[in-house]
Structures are given as structure tokens and as C-alpha cells.
Design a protein around this motif. Structure first.
Motif, PDB file in Angstrom:
ATOM      1  N   ASP A  14     -23.645 -57.561  19.775  1.00  0.00           N
ATOM      2  CA  ASP A  14     -24.804 -56.929  19.125  1.00  0.00           C
ATOM      3  C   ASP A  14     -26.107 -57.512  19.674  1.00  0.00           C
ATOM      4  OD1 ASP A  14     -23.157 -55.370  17.593  1.00  0.00           O
ATOM      5  OD2 ASP A  14     -23.250 -56.662  15.812  1.00  0.00           O
ATOM      6  N   ASP A  17     -26.711 -56.102  23.094  1.00  0.00           N
ATOM      7  CA  ASP A  17     -27.145 -54.705  22.975  1.00  0.00           C
ATOM      8  C   ASP A  17     -28.639 -54.625  22.655  1.00  0.00           C
ATOM      9  OD1 ASP A  17     -24.662 -53.715  23.555  1.00  0.00           O
ATOM     10  OD2 ASP A  17     -24.088 -53.386  21.465  1.00  0.00           O
ATOM     11  N   HIS A  18     -29.098 -55.477  21.762  1.00  0.00           N
ATOM     12  CA  HIS A  18     -30.518 -55.483  21.391  1.00  0.00           C
ATOM     13  C   HIS A  18     -31.385 -55.885  22.581  1.00  0.00           C
ATOM     14  CE1 HIS A  18     -29.097 -56.236  16.978  1.00  0.00           C
ATOM     15  NE2 HIS A  18     -29.016 -54.957  17.329  1.00  0.00           N
TER      16      HIS A  18
END
Length: 360
Positions: A14, A17-18
Motif C-alpha cells: 500500500d 502504491d501511494h
């Protein structure tokens, strides 16, 4: 313990991804800045630079160490480049339609999915759209590894003052599908373009010997035919399966692997040099003994590799022949400049159709 480890890994994904999102958006903002600067410097020129894009993709490929394959990495970055370019300029690409054909798949492969696509009914119309400025570029098939050269494309290249700006190779895979699911043994018709039917003939003989084969003008039209007729299968591209919401029975039913089609990108721009280029020539000479040797000797003398030679009678003169030749190198390279000069000194007509980044 394993659940906690899984949560930890997902948390890292995550976070990445950011970071990716932020970096991609930053790249888009920089692309917009470049677009604004280019508009001030040269407002009438295209922002699309195939040489720059080719170098980016080649450098990315060299840096990639896995585990994602080089092919998939190039696809991801192609889409990022396409999305960023759309912030600077909205490209429209003409292709041999209808939608869902291998030609459309080639357009997406070369320009990414952000470019607008305009299906045309004939190759001649693709050239017409480019010539009149109705679209930015066109993409046309020029040769297939199984079926050979596409005559309409060569004729248009000879007749039109349009430049070759790029190339792409599309692996040709055929999918067996239908509008609605039913038992294969109940199939009455298999529809597709004659070339697709021919390239899958052995598979059809072995698995659907009793189904009648219906020739259509394109694989995409076969998809439409399947929707209009009961118990009808179609042989189509993967793109057509998605676009026409078809039920897929079998993947890659072609008789021979390795079948691919080479497509040319046509337009009006000159492409700058990269470290790996190709140049296409249209060379016309009198129909006499030794004519081909005279053409080939300047290339051989300078050790320049030729990728393709195609010959046909000139449509302008019954006593002349046209030679379509693809060579390594760019027309601005010193060796190719010498070749062109040598040929012209022999009284041979030389027309450079275009220099562009090589994908072969």
C-alpha cells in the motif's frame, strides 16, 4: 504469525502504491510544463516524439531486473507515457477497422490506450485521413510472417507523399468465441476472416470438422456475425472478445506459433536519430540486367544490413521496377548518406520513405 506477516507485506505494498501514484502524478505535471514550454517555442509542432519515447523504453528495459518481465514493464511504461502525452496533446490514430481488429490492437500497442482511435474501412482511407490532416497518424499492416506482404500498403506508400514514422510487431493469436455459450459439438458455423480461418485450419479440422466455415471481411465482423446467428462460433482477437462481450471457448487456436504482423506508423513528421534505427527506401531503376546488384552494392560496401527487399513493376513506367528496401541506420547517418549519394550518381531514383526507431 503468518497472518501478521501477510498484513505487514500488504502494508508495504500500500505504501509503495501511494508513492507510485504521487510519482506518476508528478510526471504528469512535468509533462504539462513541457507542453506549455513547447507551445511557446513551436506552437505548430507535435509533442509526440517517437525517438524520445524509444530511448525511454530502451533505458527502462536495461534497468529492469525482474521479477516482472521486460515485456510487461515496457507495457506499463508505455501506458504511463501515453497518459502523460494526452495531457500535452490529444492524438488521433486511424487504423484499419472495424473496432476489435488486430490493427486496433497494434494501435494500442504502439500509442497506448490514451490516444483516440479512428476505424477506417480500407488501408487507402487510412492514408487519406493522414494526408488530409484529419488524424495525427495512421497505422497500417505491411507484412505478415505467414501471409506475406500487404500490397495495398506498398501501393499507397508509392503513391502518397507520406512518411513512415515508426513500426510495431504484433503477435497474432486467434481466440475461439461466440455471443452465447453452447456446446462446441452443437456448433454449425465458424466465422472469421479468410486468413484467420486458414491459420486455424488444422485445429478446426481436428475439433470442429462438421462446422461450416463462413468468411467475413474482418475478424471483428465475425464477432458481429456470431451475435446475429445462433450456434455460430467466431475466430477473433483478444481485443474483440472484450469489446464485443463474447464468450471465449479456447485460447490461441492458431496452427503455428510465432505468427506476427508488422505494422507501419504513417504521418508527416521527421524522426530524429536514436541508437537503433531503421530506414525505409523506395528505389526505382530501369528494368535491366544487374539493376538489383547496382542497388545493393553501395549498402554492401559500407556493411549496412538490409532487413527487407520487396520488388514490383512500377505503376508509373512499364520499363522500370520499384524496390522497397528496409535497412539498418538513420538517413542522417554518414554511411547511409553515402549510400544515397552513390545511388543517385548512378542515375537511380531514391526516395526515403522514413527513418524511425527499430522495434525488430
Amino acid at each position: 504469525m503468518s497472518i501478521n506477516k501477510l498484513k505487514s507485506i500488504r502494508k508495504k505494498i500500500d505504501s509503495i502504491d501511494h508513492q507510485l501514484l504521487e510519482l506518476i502524478q508528478n510526471r504528469g505535471s512535468l509533462a504539462q510544463e513541457i507542453g506549455d514550454l513547447k507551445a511557446l517555442i513551436a506552437s505548430n509542432t507535435s509533442f509526440y516524439k517517437p525517438n524520445r519515447e524509444a530511448e525511454i523504453l530502451r533505458n527502462i528495459s536495461k534497468l529492469s531486473k525482474g521479477p516482472i518481465s521486460e515485456k510487461k514493464i515496457k507495457y506499463i511504461f508505455k501506458e504511463i507515457i501515453s497518459s502523460c502525452l494526452s495531457l500535452e496533446e490529444e492524438l488521433t490514430i486511424a487504423f484499419l477497422g472495424p473496432q476489435g481488429t488486430h490493427s486496433e490492437a497494434a494501435a494500442i500497442r504502439h500509442f497506448g490506450s490514451s490516444a483516440l482511435r479512428s476505424p477506417r474501412s480500407t488501408i487507402e482511407d487510412v492514408f487519406h485521413q493522414v494526408r488530409t490532416g484529419s488524424v495525427n497518424f495512421g497505422i497500417v499492416p505491411v507484412e505478415n510472417s505467414s501471409e506475406g506482404v500487404v500490397n495495398a500498403t506498398l501501393n499507397c506508400l508509392a503513391d502518397e507523399e507520406i512518411k513512415i514514422c515508426g513500426e510495431t510487431y504484433l503477435p497474432i493469436h486467434h481466440q475461439l468465441a461466440s455471443a452465447k455459450k453452447f456446446k462446441l459439438s452443437d456448433a454449425e458455423i465458424v466465422a472469421s476472416h479468410p486468413q484467420a480461418l486458414g491459420q486455424c485450419s488444422k485445429w478446426l479440422d481436428a475439433n470442429l470438422p462438421n462446422a461450416r466455415r463462413e468468411a467475413t471481411s474482418s475478424t471483428a465482423d465475425a464477432a458481429k456475425f456470431s451475435k446475429e446467428n445462433k450456434k455460430t462460433l467466431c475466430i477473433v482477437s483478444s481485443l474483440a472478445v472484450k469489446q464485443y462481450n463474447l464468450q471465449q471457448y479456447q485460447k490461441n487456436i492458431e496452427d503455428f506459433s510465432g505468427n506476427n504482423t508488422r505494422f507501419l506508423v504513417i504521418g508527416h513528421i521527421d524522426i530524429e536519430q536514436t541508437k537503433n534505427d531503421k530506414t525505409s527506401f523506395l528505389i526505382q531503376t530501369k528494368n535491366k540486367p544487374g539493376a538489383l546488384i547496382d542497388i545493393l552494392e553501395p549498402f554492401n560496401k559500407r556493411r549496412i544490413n538490409l532487413n527487407r527487399i520487396e520488388t514490383r513493376p512500377s505503376r508509373e513506367s512499364s520499363s522500370a521496377h520499384n524496390f522497397f528496401i528496409d535497412s539498418d541506420g538513420h538517413q542522417k547517418d554518414s554511411k547511409l548518406k553515402q549510400v544515397i549519394l552513390s545511388l543517385k550518381k548512378l542515375g537511380i531514383s531514391v526516395r526515403v520513405l522514413g527513418s524511425y526507431p527499430s522495434e525488430s
